[in-house]
Design a protein around this motif. Structure first.
Motif, short mmCIF file in Angstrom:
data_model
loop_
_atom_site.label_atom_id
_atom_site.label_comp_id
_atom_site.label_asym_id
_atom_site.label_seq_id
_atom_site.Cartn_x
_atom_site.Cartn_y
_atom_site.Cartn_z
N MET A 53 -10.97 -1.41 7.84
CA MET A 53 -11.28 -0.21 7.05
C MET A 53 -11.45 -0.55 5.58
O MET A 53 -12.35 -0.03 4.91
N GLY A 54 -10.60 -1.44 5.08
CA GLY A 54 -10.70 -1.83 3.68
C GLY A 54 -12.00 -2.54 3.38
O GLY A 54 -12.65 -2.28 2.36
N ASN A 55 -12.41 -3.45 4.27
CA ASN A 55 -13.66 -4.17 4.08
C ASN A 55 -14.86 -3.22 4.11
O ASN A 55 -15.81 -3.37 3.34
N TRP A 56 -14.81 -2.23 5.00
CA TRP A 56 -15.90 -1.26 5.11
C TRP A 56 -16.02 -0.44 3.82
O TRP A 56 -17.12 -0.23 3.31
N LEU A 57 -14.89 0.00 3.27
CA LEU A 57 -14.92 0.77 2.03
C LEU A 57 -15.27 -0.12 0.84
O LEU A 57 -15.93 0.32 -0.11
N TRP A 58 -14.84 -1.38 0.88
CA TRP A 58 -15.09 -2.29 -0.23
C TRP A 58 -16.58 -2.51 -0.46
O TRP A 58 -17.03 -2.72 -1.59
N LYS A 65 -18.81 -0.37 -0.24
CA LYS A 65 -19.34 0.77 -0.98
C LYS A 65 -18.74 0.71 -2.38
O LYS A 65 -17.55 0.94 -2.56
N ARG A 66 -19.52 0.44 -3.37
CA ARG A 66 -19.00 0.19 -4.71
C ARG A 66 -18.12 1.33 -5.22
O ARG A 66 -17.09 1.09 -5.85
N GLU A 67 -18.49 2.56 -4.91
CA GLU A 67 -17.72 3.69 -5.43
C GLU A 67 -16.41 3.90 -4.67
O GLU A 67 -15.59 4.73 -5.04
N ASP A 122 -27.00 4.03 -16.46
CA ASP A 122 -26.31 4.04 -15.18
C ASP A 122 -25.28 2.91 -15.10
O ASP A 122 -24.18 3.09 -14.55
N ALA A 123 -25.64 1.75 -15.66
CA ALA A 123 -24.70 0.61 -15.64
C ALA A 123 -23.47 0.91 -16.49
O ALA A 123 -22.34 0.56 -16.12
N LEU A 124 -23.68 1.55 -17.65
CA LEU A 124 -22.55 1.90 -18.51
C LEU A 124 -21.64 2.92 -17.84
O LEU A 124 -20.41 2.80 -17.91
N VAL A 125 -22.21 3.91 -17.19
CA VAL A 125 -21.40 4.91 -16.50
C VAL A 125 -20.58 4.27 -15.40
O VAL A 125 -19.38 4.55 -15.25
N ALA A 126 -21.21 3.38 -14.62
CA ALA A 126 -20.48 2.69 -13.55
C ALA A 126 -19.36 1.83 -14.11
O ALA A 126 -18.27 1.75 -13.56
#
Length: 343
Positions: free
Chosen positions: A87-92, A94-96, A23-27
């Motif tokens: 909005m940017g902070n809220w999305l940031w 979320k790692r994806e 999972d770490a490699l995929v991310a």
């Protein structure tokens, strides 16, 4: 060799790697191999939308904006900036979703000039006279824009401390480039000469290139690209616009551009070779138009030189590692240790 998710799943089933490692490699790979964002349609749309938003509130503003007045400029600049930041902070978080989050943070930084402009309009506090309409910020060189540029650099620096996203360096480097032009009016007053502007642009460009060098490859992400690009624009334009009536001066100009091409190999940055090649082309054009205008053999000699350069390229490609190793050995050890490739 390339690996797919299916290959990694097979490695998990075979017990070669753990599920957490898979999972770490995929991310890691989906995040652009630990550096630049992956080239996907989603990311293309993110950047396209972000550039449209940034352009709409900066270089594409119209005369109608002047009807808003200082308070309107301040409220729109600060309001949009805070909204983009939120909005940017809220999305940031979320790692994806860090790519769209970082782009919105960049848009927030780009609202700084309008916000500062609104404050200056309300207060009437300019470096000298009021420089004009907000849309003129992207058209004319005036010292009155100084605090708008300094403010953008400062806000961009603060944003980078919280959001480690390389695209945020775009408005910072862009403002530094503008500052390299407007700083002439700050240093010499509104009656500056073009020669003074050229020298300031050249020196400021060198400083930006040095800043790019210092941050180059300090992290997996590329925070140096925009500093190199706009620093190169400022330096190369200042150098190219310098007047030289002597053939020696023009030859030195060609040599500087050849040196830029060599630097591109050492630093592994294409921007240097692009501008260096343009400079060499300008010098060759000068030779063709002014020096050997009546010499038929010049074109044949130049074509022969081009073939020799191609042959040199073939030899370089064949022995690249050995040539680069020998070239690096020519540098003093203290300098060699500071090269980005060894960080």
């Amino acid at each position: 060799m390339k690996f797919t998710n299916k290959d990694l799943d097979g490695a998990v089933r075979a017990g070669v790697i753990a599920r957490e490692t898979r999972d770490a490699l995929v991310a890691f790979f989906e995040d652009g191999r630990g550096g630049a964002p992956a080239f996907t349609m989603a990311n293309v749309l993110y950047y396209l939308g972000g550039l449209i938003v940034i352009g709409a509130m900066t270089i594409f503003v119209t005369d109608a904006w002047e009807r808003l007045g200082g308070l309107g400029h301040l409220l729109i600049g600060a309001g949009y900036g805070l909204a983009f930041l939120g909005m940017g902070n809220w999305l940031w978080r979320k790692r994806e979703q860090r790519v769209p989050g970082g782009i919105l943070v960049t848009a927030a930084v780009c609202m700084t000039p309008l916000t500062v402009y609104g404050i200056q309009e309300l207060s009437g506090w300019w470096v000298w006279d009021a420089p004009g309409m907000y849309e003129d910020f992207y058209r004319w060189i005036k010292g009155g824009w100084f605090f708008m540029e300094i403010g953008t650099v400062a806000v961009g620096g603060l944003a980078l401390r919280r959001f480690r996203f390389p695209f945020v360096t775009l408005p910072v480097a862009f403002s530094l480039w503008f500052l390299s032009m407007d700083l002439t009016a700050v240093l010499y007053g509104p009656d500056f000469t073009w020669d003074q502007r050229k020298v300031v642009s050249l020196c400021f460009g060198l400083a930006m290139l040095a800043a790019g060098y210092l941050v180059d490859r300090r992290t997996r992400q590329d925070f140096a690209f925009w500093l190199y690009l706009f620093g190169m624009i400022a330096f190369w334009c200042g150098l190219t616009s310098l007047d030289s009536d002597s053939e020696l001066g023009k030859f030195v100009y060609c040599c500087v551009n050849l040196l830029l091409m060599a630097v591109s190999v050492i630093l592994q940055r294409r921007v240097f070779i692009v501008f260096g090649a343009l400079g060499v082309s300008i010098y060759l054009g000068h030779l063709a138009a002014d020096v050997f205008d009546d010499t038929l053999s010049f074109s044949f000699a130049l074509s022969g030189l081009g073939l020799l350069v191609i042959l040199a390229g073939l030899q370089y490609h064949k022995h690249r590692e050995a040539i680069e190793e020998k070239a690096l050995c020519l540098l003093p050890a203290a300098i060699r240790r500071t090269l980005p490739r060894y960080r």
